[in-house]
Write a protein that holds these residues in place. Sequence first.
Motif, PDB file in Angstrom:
ATOM      1  N   TYR A 121      42.666  48.901  19.210  1.00 36.07           N
ATOM      2  CA  TYR A 121      43.156  49.263  18.055  1.00 36.07           C
ATOM      3  C   TYR A 121      44.717  48.475  18.057  1.00 36.07           C
ATOM      4  O   TYR A 121      45.442  48.783  16.958  1.00 36.07           O
ATOM      5  CB  TYR A 121      43.521  50.742  18.105  1.00 36.07           C
TER       6      TYR A 121
ATOM      7  N   HIS B  93      48.937  51.309  14.100  1.00 37.45           N
ATOM      8  CA  HIS B  93      47.606  51.283  15.315  1.00 37.45           C
ATOM      9  C   HIS B  93      47.487  52.625  16.057  1.00 37.45           C
ATOM     10  O   HIS B  93      46.335  52.853  16.209  1.00 37.45           O
ATOM     11  CB  HIS B  93      48.169  50.018  16.461  1.00 37.45           C
TER      12      HIS B  93
ATOM     13  N   GLU C 111      45.626  54.717  13.679  1.00 40.56           N
ATOM     14  CA  GLU C 111      44.342  54.176  13.561  1.00 40.56           C
ATOM     15  C   GLU C 111      43.338  54.795  14.850  1.00 40.56           C
ATOM     16  O   GLU C 111      42.418  55.257  14.750  1.00 40.56           O
ATOM     17  CB  GLU C 111      44.027  53.026  13.486  1.00 40.56           C
ATOM     18  N   ALA C 112      43.942  54.700  15.988  1.00 40.65           N
ATOM     19  CA  ALA C 112      43.570  55.032  17.233  1.00 40.65           C
ATOM     20  C   ALA C 112      43.068  56.428  17.053  1.00 40.65           C
ATOM     21  O   ALA C 112      42.140  57.130  17.700  1.00 40.65           O
ATOM     22  CB  ALA C 112      44.142  54.593  18.523  1.00 40.65           C
TER      23      ALA C 112
END
Length: 127
Positions: free
Chosen positions: A31, A55, A58-59
């Motif tokens: 990610y 990021h 999202e992870a």
Amino acid sequence: MDQVTMLDKIFVGGLDPSVINEDLRQPFSQYGEIFYVKIPVGKGCGFVRFANRGHAEEALNKLNGSVIGKQIVCLSWGRYPTNKQSRGDYGNMWNGGYYGGHIYGGGNGYVPHPHDQSIYAAATAAY
């Protein structure tokens, strides 16, 4: 690289005790750039800090509830020392805020809060 924000560190709860830093880094690395991975010894958790908040977000969304090692993990935003609750806060589950004010004695089991002993005197006198 984006400026690091307070919401770039992910707390990984329910971590399998056999998982090492590289095992934790691997699923998160897809990610984005990771600053560090840390697994405190004997705590059953870990931390993953990203270089970019987007990021990390999202992870967190994609990996929450996934299996790392042999256990399902629960992800949330990690806290930094500047925004930790003090141990005296009422929201802290260990000081009785969640458990009706009970005190747990240093490994000796449950110890109730001290009560007004005069309420027992009246009940004892009745017998």
